[in-house]
Design a protein around this motif. Structure first.
Motif, PDB file in Angstrom:
ATOM      1  N   ASP A 178      42.362  27.483  10.031  1.00 25.66           N
ATOM      2  CA  ASP A 178      42.916  28.407  11.013  1.00 25.66           C
ATOM      3  C   ASP A 178      42.199  29.751  10.953  1.00 25.66           C
ATOM      4  OD1 ASP A 178      44.935  28.897  13.060  1.00 25.66           O
ATOM      5  OD2 ASP A 178      45.764  30.339  11.633  1.00 25.66           O
ATOM      6  N   LEU A 179      41.857  30.196   9.755  1.00 25.80           N
ATOM      7  CA  LEU A 179      41.150  31.461   9.604  1.00 25.80           C
ATOM      8  C   LEU A 179      39.773  31.407  10.274  1.00 25.80           C
ATOM      9  CD1 LEU A 179      41.029  34.293   8.207  1.00 25.80           C
ATOM     10  CD2 LEU A 179      39.872  33.142   6.325  1.00 25.80           C
ATOM     11  N   ASN A 188      33.475  35.661  19.403  1.00 27.00           N
ATOM     12  CA  ASN A 188      33.144  35.427  20.802  1.00 27.00           C
ATOM     13  C   ASN A 188      33.689  36.516  21.713  1.00 27.00           C
ATOM     14  OD1 ASN A 188      31.512  33.106  20.968  1.00 27.00           O
ATOM     15  ND2 ASN A 188      33.267  31.780  20.589  1.00 27.00           N
ATOM     16  N   ALA A 189      34.829  37.090  21.348  1.00 30.02           N
ATOM     17  CA  ALA A 189      35.457  38.110  22.183  1.00 30.02           C
ATOM     18  C   ALA A 189      34.883  39.501  21.940  1.00 30.02           C
ATOM     19  CB  ALA A 189      36.964  38.127  21.943  1.00 30.02           C
ATOM     20  N   ASN A 190      34.303  39.732  20.748  1.00 24.78           N
ATOM     21  CA  ASN A 190      33.964  41.106  20.363  1.00 24.78           C
ATOM     22  C   ASN A 190      32.512  41.339  19.961  1.00 24.78           C
ATOM     23  OD1 ASN A 190      36.779  42.545  20.220  1.00 24.78           O
ATOM     24  ND2 ASN A 190      37.077  40.588  19.169  1.00 24.78           N
ATOM     25  N   PHE A 191      31.659  40.311  20.010  1.00 28.80           N
ATOM     26  CA  PHE A 191      30.303  40.482  19.489  1.00 28.80           C
ATOM     27  C   PHE A 191      29.509  41.517  20.261  1.00 28.80           C
ATOM     28  CE2 PHE A 191      29.614  37.419  22.847  1.00 28.80           C
ATOM     29  CZ  PHE A 191      28.367  37.763  23.372  1.00 28.80           C
ATOM     30  N   HIS A 192      29.889  41.796  21.517  1.00 30.43           N
ATOM     31  CA  HIS A 192      29.182  42.817  22.286  1.00 30.43           C
ATOM     32  C   HIS A 192      29.251  44.189  21.613  1.00 30.43           C
ATOM     33  CE1 HIS A 192      29.870  39.748  25.368  1.00 30.43           C
ATOM     34  NE2 HIS A 192      28.897  40.301  26.065  1.00 30.43           N
ATOM     35  N   THR A 193      30.383  44.476  20.969  1.00 32.78           N
ATOM     36  CA  THR A 193      30.589  45.829  20.445  1.00 32.78           C
ATOM     37  C   THR A 193      30.830  45.894  18.946  1.00 32.78           C
ATOM     38  OG1 THR A 193      32.947  45.641  20.989  1.00 32.78           O
ATOM     39  CG2 THR A 193      31.519  46.674  22.631  1.00 32.78           C
ATOM     40  N   GLU A 194      31.291  44.804  18.331  1.00 30.76           N
ATOM     41  CA  GLU A 194      31.633  44.823  16.906  1.00 30.76           C
ATOM     42  C   GLU A 194      30.699  43.893  16.142  1.00 30.76           C
ATOM     43  OE1 GLU A 194      33.625  46.937  15.749  1.00 30.76           O
ATOM     44  OE2 GLU A 194      34.666  47.597  17.572  1.00 30.76           O
ATOM     45  N   ARG A 195      29.889  44.459  15.243  1.00 31.63           N
ATOM     46  CA  ARG A 195      28.838  43.678  14.587  1.00 31.63           C
ATOM     47  C   ARG A 195      29.062  43.503  13.083  1.00 31.63           C
ATOM     48  NH1 ARG A 195      24.796  44.879  18.667  1.00 31.63           N
ATOM     49  NH2 ARG A 195      26.034  44.561  20.542  1.00 31.63           N
ATOM     50  N   ASP A 196      30.039  44.179  12.497  1.00 28.23           N
ATOM     51  CA  ASP A 196      30.172  44.209  11.046  1.00 28.23           C
ATOM     52  C   ASP A 196      31.464  43.566  10.561  1.00 28.23           C
ATOM     53  OD1 ASP A 196      27.725  45.608  10.596  1.00 28.23           O
ATOM     54  OD2 ASP A 196      28.709  47.442  11.289  1.00 28.23           O
ATOM     55  N   ALA A 197      31.430  43.136   9.290  1.00 32.39           N
ATOM     56  CA  ALA A 197      32.543  42.404   8.697  1.00 32.39           C
ATOM     57  C   ALA A 197      33.852  43.192   8.629  1.00 32.39           C
ATOM     58  CB  ALA A 197      32.154  41.911   7.301  1.00 32.39           C
ATOM     59  N   PRO A 198      33.860  44.491   8.345  1.00 30.88           N
ATOM     60  CA  PRO A 198      35.147  45.196   8.218  1.00 30.88           C
ATOM     61  C   PRO A 198      36.045  45.067   9.442  1.00 30.88           C
ATOM     62  CG  PRO A 198      33.403  46.521   7.276  1.00 30.88           C
ATOM     63  CD  PRO A 198      32.732  45.363   7.928  1.00 30.88           C
ATOM     64  N   PHE A 199      35.472  45.120  10.633  1.00 27.74           N
ATOM     65  CA  PHE A 199      36.294  44.962  11.846  1.00 27.74           C
ATOM     66  C   PHE A 199      37.003  43.619  11.839  1.00 27.74           C
ATOM     67  CE2 PHE A 199      36.650  42.956  16.011  1.00 27.74           C
ATOM     68  CZ  PHE A 199      37.494  43.837  16.674  1.00 27.74           C
ATOM     69  N   TYR A 200      36.264  42.539  11.554  1.00 27.05           N
ATOM     70  CA  TYR A 200      36.841  41.202  11.592  1.00 27.05           C
ATOM     71  C   TYR A 200      37.802  40.988  10.427  1.00 27.05           C
ATOM     72  CZ  TYR A 200      33.381  40.534  15.194  1.00 27.05           C
ATOM     73  OH  TYR A 200      32.643  40.675  16.343  1.00 27.05           O
ATOM     74  N   GLY A 201      37.502  41.606   9.287  1.00 23.00           N
ATOM     75  CA  GLY A 201      38.416  41.535   8.166  1.00 23.00           C
ATOM     76  C   GLY A 201      39.753  42.183   8.476  1.00 23.00           C
ATOM     77  N   ARG A 202      39.712  43.367   9.080  1.00 23.18           N
ATOM     78  CA  ARG A 202      40.959  44.053   9.442  1.00 23.18           C
ATOM     79  C   ARG A 202      41.752  43.228  10.448  1.00 23.18           C
ATOM     80  NH1 ARG A 202      37.481  48.545   9.393  1.00 23.18           N
ATOM     81  NH2 ARG A 202      37.245  48.424  11.656  1.00 23.18           N
ATOM     82  N   ALA A 203      41.060  42.652  11.420  1.00 22.94           N
ATOM     83  CA  ALA A 203      41.743  41.860  12.447  1.00 22.94           C
ATOM     84  C   ALA A 203      42.419  40.627  11.853  1.00 22.94           C
ATOM     85  CB  ALA A 203      40.753  41.452  13.533  1.00 22.94           C
ATOM     86  N   LEU A 204      41.845  40.107  10.768  1.00 28.62           N
ATOM     87  CA  LEU A 204      42.374  38.892  10.142  1.00 28.62           C
ATOM     88  C   LEU A 204      43.229  39.197   8.915  1.00 28.62           C
ATOM     89  CD1 LEU A 204      39.151  36.723  10.455  1.00 28.62           C
ATOM     90  CD2 LEU A 204      41.285  36.408  11.734  1.00 28.62           C
ATOM     91  N   GLY A 205      43.367  40.472   8.573  1.00 23.56           N
ATOM     92  CA  GLY A 205      44.196  40.847   7.436  1.00 23.56           C
ATOM     93  C   GLY A 205      43.570  40.540   6.095  1.00 23.56           C
TER      94      GLY A 205
END
Length: 289
Positions: A178-179, A188-205
């Protein structure tokens, strides 16, 4: 916007049915020769002869006994159809039905959107399954209402095909499945503007370090590399499949400037964006001459 005229066109299914089975000799048009994106999923089974096509700007041979799986949104172009075979087109709802029964297949093996080997070679037993199920699927796909038999037939084809794909590091527990699925959706939704792991880590907790550990274990890549792969695919699609100006692509994909865009593309492809665009256009021109 001027750039809207240059988008890679989406190819729709031939009709409104959720599943369509098409024999290659009965294809109604040659629109697939133009670069396009799919608004559906597709299994492509070659039976006889040799063909060629591109998926996300990688070239692949269509050889007897091979089955390709193509995702919704993939950039696709046919170069030459093989002599005989079948194409199965199906909608997202049917893939969702399959994944509810086979959750470990989500974003795994052939069903991984980022997979750079989107095909398998059928063995004798799976070939026999295809020979039996394809005619049944074609018959049931023409009937309404669409019943459980159609779902079962398509699910068996998907299951048998993906079991032939070797994934060296399968994820075995549902929380990580699921993760990874959520991460793919976020990229797929954010690659245009978000390129680094911290953004995705925060979004996934999760801490970025932990998320990188998971992706490195499963894919051999960290999050930043996964995002770069997705970004490169979009760069290739806009350069090779549209008439957008370079400056429009830079704005579309949120690069700081031309130098930043050129550096990223040269690092990934060992050529400039202009060289790649010319190569793709020359290949298209050679095919139509």
């Amino acid at each position: 916007m001027a750039g809207d005229l240059g988008r890679v066109p989406f190819q729709k299914m031939l009709n409104d049915f959720p599943v369509q089975v098409v024999k290659l000799s009965e294809l109604p048009s040659s629109s697939s020769y133009q670069t396009h994106r799919h608004s559906f999923y597709m299994l492509f089974w070659t039976i006889k002869g040799k063909g060629y096509h591109r998926i996300n700007y990688c070239n692949y041979d269509l050889l007897p006994g091979t089955v390709f799986f193509m995702h919704e949104g993939h950039v696709h172009q046919m170069l030459k159809y093989p002599e005989d075979g079948y194409i199965i087109l199906f909608k997202q709802t049917l893939l969702d039905d399959y994944l509810r029964s086979n959750p470990l297949d989500e974003q795994n093996g052939l069903f991984d959107y980022f997979n750079r080997q989107p095909f398998v070679i059928l063995n004798e037993s799976v070939t026999a399954v295809f020979q039996v199920l394809i005619p049944l699927t074609a018959k049931d796909a023409l009937n309404e209402p669409f019943g459980r038999s159609l779902n079962i037939e398509l699910s068996l084809l998907l299951f048998q095909t993906n079991r032939l794909f070797t994934n060296p590091n399968p994820i075995q527990d549902n929380p990580q499945v699921d993760l990874i699925r959520k991460l793919r959706v976020l990229i797929n939704a954010n690659f245009h503007t978000e390129r680094d792991a911290p953004f995705y880590g925060r979004a996934l907790g999760l801490p970025a370090r932990k998320l990188n550990e998971i992706t490195r274990k499963h894919f051999g890549k960290m999050v930043k590399r996964l995002v770069a792969d997705r970004l490169l695919t979009e760069c290739e699609a806009l350069l090779g499949g549209t008439n957008m100006l370079i400056k429009e692509i830079i704005i579309e994909l949120n690069f700081a400037d031309n130098a930043h865009f050129s550096y990223f593309f040269r690092k990934e492809k060992k050529m400039t964006p202009s060289m790649f665009r010319k190569r793709m256009h020359d290949l298209q021109q050679n095919r139509t001459d």
